[in-house]
Design an enzyme around this catalytic site. Structure first.
Site, PDB file in Angstrom:
ATOM      1  N   LYS A 135       1.411   2.311  -5.029  1.00 45.99           N
ATOM      2  CA  LYS A 135       2.789   1.955  -6.011  1.00 45.99           C
ATOM      3  C   LYS A 135       1.813   2.263  -7.928  1.00 45.99           C
ATOM      4  O   LYS A 135       2.287   2.536  -8.555  1.00 45.99           O
ATOM      5  CB  LYS A 135       3.084  -0.354  -5.972  1.00 45.99           C
ATOM      6  CG  LYS A 135       3.834  -0.334  -5.192  1.00 45.99           C
ATOM      7  CD  LYS A 135       3.802  -1.619  -5.217  1.00 45.99           C
ATOM      8  CE  LYS A 135       2.712  -2.193  -4.855  1.00 45.99           C
ATOM      9  NZ  LYS A 135       2.710  -2.240  -2.898  1.00 45.99           N
ATOM     10  N   ASP A 190       0.849  -0.616  -0.297  1.00 47.76           N
ATOM     11  CA  ASP A 190       0.206  -0.114   0.145  1.00 47.76           C
ATOM     12  C   ASP A 190       1.097   1.205   0.584  1.00 47.76           C
ATOM     13  O   ASP A 190       0.494   2.417   0.661  1.00 47.76           O
ATOM     14  CB  ASP A 190      -1.254   0.004   1.503  1.00 47.76           C
ATOM     15  CG  ASP A 190      -1.596  -1.012   1.298  1.00 47.76           C
ATOM     16  OD1 ASP A 190      -1.776  -1.415   0.183  1.00 47.76           O
ATOM     17  OD2 ASP A 190      -2.334  -2.240   2.994  1.00 47.76           O
TER      18      ASP A 190
HETATM   19  P1  IMO Z   1      -0.855  -4.246  -2.515  1.00 46.91           P
HETATM   20  O1  IMO Z   1       0.127  -4.404  -3.725  1.00 46.91           O
HETATM   21  C1  IMO Z   1      -0.852  -5.090   2.302  1.00 46.91           C
HETATM   22  C2  IMO Z   1      -0.976  -8.741   3.004  1.00 46.91           C
HETATM   23  C3  IMO Z   1      -1.540  -8.931   4.212  1.00 46.91           C
HETATM   24  C4  IMO Z   1      -1.103 -10.307   5.651  1.00 46.91           C
HETATM   25  C5  IMO Z   1      -0.391 -10.571   4.822  1.00 46.91           C
HETATM   26  C6  IMO Z   1      -0.689 -11.882   4.221  1.00 46.91           C
HETATM   27  O2  IMO Z   1      -2.440  -3.628  -2.512  1.00 46.91           O
HETATM   28  O3  IMO Z   1      -0.090  -3.686  -1.504  1.00 46.91           O
HETATM   29  P2  IMO Z   1      -2.073 -12.684   2.476  1.00 46.91           P
HETATM   30  O4  IMO Z   1      -3.553 -12.718   1.613  1.00 46.91           O
HETATM   31  O5  IMO Z   1      -1.236 -11.793   1.251  1.00 46.91           O
HETATM   32  O6  IMO Z   1      -1.598 -14.125   2.461  1.00 46.91           O
HETATM   33  O7  IMO Z   1      -1.925 -11.993   3.774  1.00 46.91           O
HETATM   34  O8  IMO Z   1       0.244  -9.588   3.733  1.00 46.91           O
HETATM   35  N1  IMO Z   1      -0.796  -8.304   2.609  1.00 46.91           N
HETATM   36  C7  IMO Z   1      -0.545  -7.106   1.732  1.00 46.91           C
HETATM   37  N2  IMO Z   1      -0.714  -5.747   2.405  1.00 46.91           N
HETATM   38  N3  IMO Z   1      -1.019  -4.577   0.973  1.00 46.91           N
HETATM   39  C8  IMO Z   1      -1.016  -5.678  -0.100  1.00 46.91           C
HETATM   40  O9  IMO Z   1      -1.018  -5.833  -0.930  1.00 46.91           O
HETATM   41  C9  IMO Z   1      -1.143  -6.863   0.710  1.00 46.91           C
HETATM   42  N4  IMO Z   1      -1.122  -8.536  -0.186  1.00 46.91           N
HETATM   43  C10 IMO Z   1      -1.484  -8.735   1.322  1.00 46.91           C
HETATM   44  O10 IMO Z   1      -2.656  -8.027   4.927  1.00 46.91           O
HETATM   45  O11 IMO Z   1      -0.963  -9.560   6.402  1.00 46.91           O
HETATM   46 MG    MG Z   2      -3.136  -2.483  -1.634  1.00 52.86          MG
END
Ligand code: IMO
Ligand code: MG
Length: 416
Positions: free
Chosen positions: A18, A15
């Protein structure tokens, strides 16, 4: 002359903004590639007033002259993919002929999502997005997965699927005392989803090799962030894929020396969704202000994000493990209004000062952040206090800041 291959990666726990950076650099590439993760990602892009959230399709798809590739480092949720395609079509963006999916890409099935959600309800949970990511990658490593291209031969796919379904029903049955949906029902559902998207399939390795030869510029679009990497992140509070530059090499066949521009995206503070150590987390009113001003609620799950100050030990670590060559700092407007802005410059652990994070999450839970205070600033490059803040980050990390993002409504700005 060889074209430049660019990577845009998150340097925190996801988050970082990107999606916005990828969109802003749209004149610098023709092909966008997602190399890891799945529907757990949520990349928010604004086109005028219209807010578009992409989960699995590379943001390049939003520019009608660009092509987008999903590689085999991803785990693909077909139902979610089709919804995403529908959302795009509603906006007159047609992915046909521009979206490509590597045939080697493993899938996320209903039972992966079911297991992920049930597991999350247990004690000691990770706080995942519930999109089936962990179970889908586990089955890949366990050599039980189905590659999307295998659906081209229905009988063969059925035999493999049966094996996977048997395993999933044993896991969900014994661990949670629940039945999974019947074999044939789940298979037929996914087979008919496959039929809808089969024209997008390609050999991703050859695709990229050809595009490189044609002199196309390629952008690798990271999902999640460096600190969520399965190997080098804050394990076990991580996602199940390789979110760093190494992840690009693993799933694309692109030689390591071809990627020379690695753009690390970071917020000027820190957020995290889900469980895990977070040394600079502010559980006080400050965290509340950051969350409200920054609208820090998950793009995929809507969960409120945990918020805190910028953490330099973790940032330096993330820059190292990604090989970041330049920094983009986002959401500067969120810090305006604070009289003082804090940055964690080092940690104290068991009476010792350290400037790099410890290797284990258990220890990261126990560090005490040491802060340096800065005068508050406005999100304007001419603001002297902002300049001091940015200069300090550049000096401490040894990495140039090339762009800043002042606010949601504005384009990112090149830093002179
Ligand atoms: P973007 O691409 C923020 C976090 C989840 C959890 C951990 C594992 O939008 O930045 P998962 O479902 O991947 O097995 O969860 O990773 N998480 C993210 N946090 N942004 C994301 O994607 C995330 N994708 C997974 O909250 O702590
Ligand atoms: Mg995100």
């Amino acid at each position: 002359m060889e074209t430049e291959l660019i990577a845009i990666l998150g340097l925190q726990w996801g988050d970082e903004g990107k999606g916005k950076v990828i969109n802003a650099l749209k004149n610098e590439y023709e092909i966008g590639v997602r190399f890891q993760g799945g529907a757990n990602a949520g990349h928010t892009v604004y086109k005028g007033e219209d807010k578009i959230i992409l989960h699995q399709i590379p943001s390049a798809i939003l520019c009608t002259e660009k092509e987008a590739l999903i590689t085999c480092g991803c785990v693909l949720d077909l139902e979610a993919l089709i919804n995403e395609i529908e959302e795009l079509k509603k906006r007159n963006i047609n992915p046909e002929g521009r979206l490509f999916i590597d045939e080697r890409t493993p899938l996320v099935f209903d039972f992966h999502k079911e297991e992920d959600v049930l597991e999350n309800e247990k004690k000691g949970k990770i706080g995942t997005t519930g999109k089936g990511i962990g179970p889908a990658y586990r089955d890949l490593i366990d050599r039980k997965q189905i590659k999307i291209g295998e659906f081209k031969n229905k009988d063969f796919a059925y035999r493999k699927f049966k094996n996977l379904w048997n395993w999933a029903s044993e896991v969900i049955g014994s661990r949670f005392g629940r039945p999974v949906k019947p074999l044939d029902e789940v298979f037929e559902k996914h087979f008919s989803l496959f039929e809808k998207i089969k024209d997008f399939l390609t050999d991703g390795i050859i695709f990229l090799k050809e595009k490189e030869k044609q002199g196309k510029r390629i952008l690798f679009e990271g999902a999640q962030g460096a600190l969520l990497d399965i190997l080098l992140g804050t394990y076990p509070y991580v996602t199940s894929s390789h979110t760093i530059t190494g992840g690009i090499l693993l799933s694309t066949g692109v030689p390591p020396w071809r990627i020379r521009r690695i753009i690390g995206v970071m917020k000027c503070y820190t957020t995290r969704v889900g469980e895990g150590p977070f040394p600079t987390e502010e559980k006080s009113e400050i965290g509340e202000i950051l969350r409200e001003k920054g609208q820090e609620f998950g793009a995929t799950t809507g969960r409120p994000r945990r918020c805190g100050w910028l953490d330099l030990p973790l940032l330096k670590y993330a820059i190292r493990i990604t090989g970041t060559t330049e920094l983009v700092i986002t959401k500067l407007d969120v810090l305006s209004g604070f009289k003082k802005v804090k940055v964690c410059t080092e940690y104290e652990l068991e009476g010792r000062k350290i400037e790099f994070p410890p290797a284990l999450s258990d220890e990261l839970y126990r560090v005490k952040p040491v802060y340096k205070e800065f005068e508050g600033f406005e999100p304007d490059e001419k603001d002297k206090n902002l300049r001091k803040f940015l200069d300090f980050i550049e000096k401490e990390t040894g990495t140039k800041i090339t762009y800043i993002s002042a606010s949601k409504g504005e384009e990112i700005k090149k830093v002179s």
